[in-house]
Design a protein around this motif. Structure first.
Motif, mmCIF file in Angstrom:
data_model
loop_
_atom_site.group_PDB
_atom_site.id
_atom_site.type_symbol
_atom_site.label_atom_id
_atom_site.label_comp_id
_atom_site.label_asym_id
_atom_site.label_seq_id
_atom_site.Cartn_x
_atom_site.Cartn_y
_atom_site.Cartn_z
ATOM 1 N N ALA A 29 -59.356 -8.135 10.516
ATOM 2 C CA ALA A 29 -59.088 -6.666 10.756
ATOM 3 C C ALA A 29 -58.050 -5.973 11.461
ATOM 4 N N ILE A 30 -57.531 -6.746 12.108
ATOM 5 C CA ILE A 30 -56.043 -6.108 13.003
ATOM 6 C C ILE A 30 -55.108 -6.048 11.845
ATOM 7 N N LEU A 31 -54.925 -7.172 11.299
ATOM 8 C CA LEU A 31 -53.648 -7.279 10.234
ATOM 9 C C LEU A 31 -54.021 -6.425 8.957
ATOM 10 N N ARG A 32 -55.324 -6.138 8.494
ATOM 11 C CA ARG A 32 -55.360 -5.127 7.385
ATOM 12 C C ARG A 32 -55.129 -3.998 7.859
ATOM 13 N N GLU A 33 -55.166 -3.443 9.337
ATOM 14 C CA GLU A 33 -54.722 -1.976 9.659
ATOM 15 C C GLU A 33 -53.323 -1.868 10.181
ATOM 16 N N ASP A 34 -52.745 -3.236 10.418
ATOM 17 C CA ASP A 34 -51.590 -2.987 11.212
ATOM 18 C C ASP A 34 -50.791 -4.170 10.896
ATOM 19 N N ASP A 35 -49.865 -4.505 9.987
ATOM 20 C CA ASP A 35 -49.071 -5.748 9.846
ATOM 21 C C ASP A 35 -47.739 -5.934 10.406
ATOM 22 N N ASP A 36 -47.315 -5.008 11.454
ATOM 23 C CA ASP A 36 -46.138 -5.061 12.163
ATOM 24 C C ASP A 36 -45.958 -5.915 13.152
ATOM 25 N N PHE A 37 -46.208 -7.262 12.836
ATOM 26 C CA PHE A 37 -45.852 -8.447 13.801
ATOM 27 C C PHE A 37 -44.850 -9.219 13.224
ATOM 28 N N ALA A 38 -44.130 -10.042 14.206
ATOM 29 C CA ALA A 38 -43.107 -10.826 13.893
ATOM 30 C C ALA A 38 -43.676 -12.261 13.755
ATOM 31 N N ILE A 39 -44.541 -12.647 14.896
ATOM 32 C CA ILE A 39 -45.307 -13.985 15.026
ATOM 33 C C ILE A 39 -46.740 -13.829 15.137
ATOM 34 N N ILE A 40 -47.584 -14.917 14.653
ATOM 35 C CA ILE A 40 -49.063 -15.015 14.696
ATOM 36 C C ILE A 40 -49.143 -16.463 15.635
ATOM 37 N N LEU A 41 -49.622 -16.551 16.946
ATOM 38 C CA LEU A 41 -49.917 -17.628 17.291
ATOM 39 C C LEU A 41 -51.495 -17.866 17.015
ATOM 40 N N LEU A 42 -51.838 -19.021 16.288
ATOM 41 C CA LEU A 42 -53.026 -19.049 15.518
ATOM 42 C C LEU A 42 -53.846 -20.443 16.092
ATOM 43 N N ASP A 43 -54.978 -20.537 16.725
ATOM 44 C CA ASP A 43 -55.828 -21.408 16.690
ATOM 45 C C ASP A 43 -56.501 -21.857 15.667
ATOM 46 N N VAL A 44 -56.510 -23.021 15.410
ATOM 47 C CA VAL A 44 -57.098 -23.675 14.082
ATOM 48 C C VAL A 44 -58.669 -23.661 14.048
ATOM 49 N N VAL A 45 -59.227 -24.190 15.100
ATOM 50 C CA VAL A 45 -60.722 -24.346 15.329
ATOM 51 C C VAL A 45 -61.425 -23.082 16.199
ATOM 52 N N MET A 46 -62.040 -22.203 15.436
ATOM 53 C CA MET A 46 -62.689 -21.058 16.136
ATOM 54 C C MET A 46 -64.032 -20.948 15.633
ATOM 55 N N GLU A 47 -64.340 -19.885 14.950
ATOM 56 C CA GLU A 47 -65.892 -19.824 14.357
ATOM 57 C C GLU A 47 -66.229 -20.841 13.490
ATOM 58 N N THR A 48 -65.179 -21.538 12.903
ATOM 59 C CA THR A 48 -65.466 -22.640 12.128
ATOM 60 C C THR A 48 -64.479 -23.732 12.450
ATOM 61 N N PRO A 49 -64.689 -24.879 12.007
ATOM 62 C CA PRO A 49 -63.540 -26.060 12.180
ATOM 63 C C PRO A 49 -62.344 -25.345 11.716
ATOM 64 N N ASP A 50 -62.306 -24.895 10.691
ATOM 65 C CA ASP A 50 -61.136 -24.654 9.835
ATOM 66 C C ASP A 50 -60.947 -23.112 9.622
ATOM 67 N N ALA A 51 -61.303 -22.149 10.528
ATOM 68 C CA ALA A 51 -61.329 -20.879 10.543
ATOM 69 C C ALA A 51 -59.881 -20.457 10.582
ATOM 70 N N GLY A 52 -58.883 -21.023 11.433
ATOM 71 C CA GLY A 52 -57.443 -20.742 11.407
ATOM 72 C C GLY A 52 -56.902 -20.812 10.102
ATOM 73 N N LEU A 53 -57.130 -22.140 9.372
ATOM 74 C CA LEU A 53 -56.618 -22.367 8.307
ATOM 75 C C LEU A 53 -56.916 -21.442 7.096
ATOM 76 N N LYS A 54 -58.084 -20.899 7.083
ATOM 77 C CA LYS A 54 -58.495 -19.911 6.260
ATOM 78 C C LYS A 54 -57.822 -18.679 6.312
ATOM 79 N N LEU A 55 -57.744 -18.242 7.633
ATOM 80 C CA LEU A 55 -56.842 -17.089 7.907
ATOM 81 C C LEU A 55 -55.247 -17.451 7.475
#
Length: 770
Positions: A70-96
């Motif tokens: 939701a954040i990226l749809r509204e504001d894509d002005d980011f240089a880096i994303i630090l992303l956890d792989v396992v969150m709501e689902t085991p592969d939520a990070g990979l799907k993102l």
């Protein structure tokens, strides 16, 4: 990352790769996506007050992949994303990751994956295909390793982002150039440059000036003294009022100095708050564009601007060529006024404009009377200066843009919208006042008269091409009527003129057929000496009888024959028939009589006329001393070419008579130059001799002038004994008219002569009346 493309491009380029220094308020934006609050707190603590590549780090937090999406749809002005792989689902990070690359199309954003469960590590294919910069377990991602990963990713982001922005900048330059090349006029092209340049630099239109060094064709044509000074072609914002101003007349000294410096130094000027772009053109036709940027332009942006300026230079050369071609196509090169083509377009444009009820557009044609005499007498340079002086005076009265045009050699067009019918009188008066005072040319005053014709196009008039041509044609009919009526007048078109024209065209189509079918004939009217009543000559007069028996009056078909050019062959036929009749009488019972033959100005302008006359004299065995060529006064005074032709004919032995004297505009000095031997008083003065004292005074003056110049004076149109007696008392030498005889065919004329003078013999010489 479309929303801030230009700002980011400037930010990155202006960092210029520096890795030290104090942050200036700008930041690298990072998005941390993790469902563990401890990770958020520790990462925030680790990155507090950290600066890298000249900027501080700014952290945004998301607790799930869905929230990050939701954040990226509204504001894509980011240089880096630090992303956890396992969150709501085991592969939520990979799907993102897939959403970021495939759906959101964020190819520049750098991705660093982190996981607390090593067993959920992504495959190498995923890391490669989705452009993942790093993958770390949370346990091994210490502060130093985190900063190292961030620094590496930021380096990559900086380079990729710069390349991406350069690509987009070039795309925008190509699009901007394409937009410019679609503009066909110089003014539109210059306005387009400012518009596109503002978009490229993300600068509001609060300070643009485009100046050109070389003069425009229209200014050069007028002979303006400041043609070599730079001209501001377009401006925007607070400088908008400067458009069309010469640079030397600009009050803003810093602006004037910067633009002049760029043009003189032939280089662009980059300052902290303003930039002047220099664009070389062909043959010194250079441009300088002043832009109030409010900041200094970095080197990479300068390189992009150089590409843009190269395209501008190419486009400017092309549009300048088109503008010059348009100038040649639409403007008169002598006066700088619109020409006939633009005049016609302007009529259509003005008719299409909405105007108040009752308004009418006046389409007016003006022709300078006897303009050729100026060219012949003073030279073509003086003639050109007169045309420019007339153009300037007309423009001073009719100041609307494109109101005055030069549509032919000495013909001008004027367009005026009239509010009331009574404005017609004011329009005519305004034109007449333009020519009241003489024009001073090379120190000589030249009094110039003008003939004019106009037509009114009422509100709601159609504006098709044929309709515009019809209006101009009708104005031309009125102009021709004014010139036929004695010149120096301005007439309004009347439908009767069009009817008369159709009649004239009908006559034109029948003239050639009439000549080939023998419908023309000559009749002869005797000329008598007032002293003793003897017949000393005759005038040959042309007649046209239609096959159905009717007659076409000479005053109707002769002007038509002159306009259509038929008078050349017809006049040659008349001269031949008259010579044959004169020779037949000379060698027969009548004896020698002088034969008067009318000659039109078209014949006198024809270079073959003299050779044709010689052939006729030889073929008929005629003596030129027995042939008198009659030339109307207005034609005799026309120009030096006619005067020269008359002198040649006189040298061949022909007698020369000035016909219709008193109805033209002769000067005595001009009359004195003519080698004429006979002066004919026009019938209009003879008719009123007994009733109008003015006519008697004019006739007396003509007699006196003719005698002073050594000429015989002959009055035509004598119908009463009273007229004859008055003419005799005035000292007139000779007469002709219905009082003595109507024009007759050759055989009847011969009988009339023999009946009046039975003792006359062929050997007798023609009577002299001088």
């Amino acid at each position: 990352m479309e929303a801030s493309t230009e700002n980011d491009m400037l930010d990155i380029i202006e960092d210029d790769g520096q890795t030290g220094g104090t942050a200036t308020g700008r930041a690298w934006r990072l998005l941390l996506v993790d469902d563990d609050d401890v990770v958020h707190a520790s990462t925030k603590y680790s990155l507090h007050d950290v600066e890298t590549l000249g900027r501080r780090l700014e952290l945004t937090h998301a607790k799930s992949a869905a929230e990050a999406h939701a954040i990226l749809r509204e504001d894509d002005d980011f240089a880096i994303i630090l992303l956890d792989v396992v969150m709501e689902t085991p592969d939520a990070g990979l799907k993102l990751v897939r959403i970021i690359r495939e759906e959101l199309k964020l190819t520049t954003l750098r991705i660093i994956l982190r996981t607390g469960q090593p067993g959920y590590a992504p495959e190498l294919a995923v890391i490669r295909d989705y452009d993942i910069d790093d993958y770390r377990t949370k346990s091994e991602l210490t502060r130093n390793r985190l900063l190292t990963s961030l620094f590496t990713a930021l380096r990559a982001y900086s380079h990729i982002h710069a390349l991406e922005l350069s690509r987009k900048g070039l795309e925008r330059i190509i699009a901007a150039s394409a937009g410019l090349f679609r503009r066909s006029s110089l003014r539109s092209f210059c306005e387009g440059i400012l518009l596109q340049l503002g978009g490229l630099l993300d600068v509001e239109a609060n300070g643009f000036v485009l100046a050109r060094l070389a003069p425009t064709p229209a200014l050069a044509a007028t002979g303006s003294s400041d043609c070599g000074e730079p001209l501001i072609l377009a401006a925007a914002g607070p400088f908008r009022h400067l458009s069309g101003t010469r640079l030397g007349r600009v009050d803003d000294e810093p602006l004037r100095t910067l633009i002049a410096s760029a043009l003189e130094g032939k280089r662009s000027v980059y300052l902290d708050s303003a930039t002047v772009l220099y664009i070389p053109g062909q043959s010194g036709d250079d441009l300088a564009i002043y832009v109030a940027t409010g900041r200094e332009i970095g080197p990479d942006v300068r390189r992009l601007l150089e590409v843009f300026c190269s395209n501008v230079a190419l486009g400017f050369d092309n549009v300048s060529l088109l503008d010059d071609v348009r100038s040649l196509a639409y403007y008169d090169q002598l006066t700088g006024l619109p020409n006939r083509t633009l005049f016609l377009e302007e009529i259509g444009g003005r008719l299409a404009e909405r105007s108040a009820a009752g308004d009418a557009l006046a389409v007016l044609l003006l022709d300078l009377d006897h303009f050729q005499a100026v060219n012949d007498g003073l030279g073509h340079e003086a003639g050109d200066r007169l045309l420019m002086a007339v153009a300037n005076r007309l423009c001073s009265v009719f100041g609307d843009r494109n109101a005055v045009s030069r549509i032919a050699s000495d013909m001008f067009g004027v367009l005026v919208r009239l509010k009331r019918t009574t404005d017609q009188r004011e329009l005519v008066r305004a034109i007449e006042l333009c020519f009241v005072d003489p024009f001073t040319i090379n120190g000589h005053p030249i009094a110039t008269r003008v003939s004019g014709g106009y037509v009114l196009a009422e509100e709601g008039e159609r504006v098709g091409k044929q309709d515009v041509h019809r209006l101009v044609r009708r104005a031309g009919m009125a102009l021709k009527g004014a010139k036929r009526g004695g010149r120096g007048r301005i007439l309004r078109f009347d439908p009767v003129m069009e009817e008369e024209l159709h009649g004239r065209l009908s006559l034109v189509s029948r003239l050639a057929e009439a000549q080939s079918n023998g419908q023309f004939s000559l009749v002869y009217q005797p000329q008598l000496a007032l002293s003793d009543g003897t017949t000393f000559g005759s005038e040959a007069l042309l007649r046209w009888q239609l096959p159905e028996g009717g007659w076409v009056p000479p005053d109707r078909f002769i002007p038509v024959a002159e306009d259509a050019g038929h008078i050349l062959s017809l006049g040659e036929w008349v001269l031949r028939q008259a010579c044959l009749a004169q020779v037949r009488w000379r060698d027969g019972a009548v004896g020698r009589l002088r034969m008067a033959v009318n000659v039109s100005v078209r014949q006198l302008r024809d270079e073959n006329f003299v050779r044709g006359a010689e052939r006729i004299l030889t073929a008929c065995n005629a003596d030129p001393r027995d042939i008198e060529l009659e030339i109307t006064e207005s034609h005799a005074m026309e120009n030096d070419q006619v005067l020269a032709m008359v002198r040649v004919l006189r040298g061949m032995g022909f007698s020369i008579a000035i016909d219709d004297f008193g109805t033209g505009y002769s000067s005595l000095s001009r009359l004195q130059q003519l080698p004429a031997s006979v002066l004919k008083i026009d019938r209009s003065f003879v008719t009123d001799l007994g009733t109008l004292p003015e006519s008697r005074s004019i006739a007396a003056t003509i007699v006196k002038v003719g005698h002073e110049l050594g000429m015989t004076v002959l009055a035509e149109g004598v119908e009463t004994a009273e007229q004859e007696e008055i003419l005799r008392s005035l000292g007139c030498d000779a007469v002709q008219g219905y009082l003595y005889a109507k024009p007759m065919p050759a055989e009847r004329f011969e009988r009339w002569i023999l009946e009046r003078s039975p003792e006359r013999s062929p050997e007798q010489s023609p009577a002299t009346v001088s």
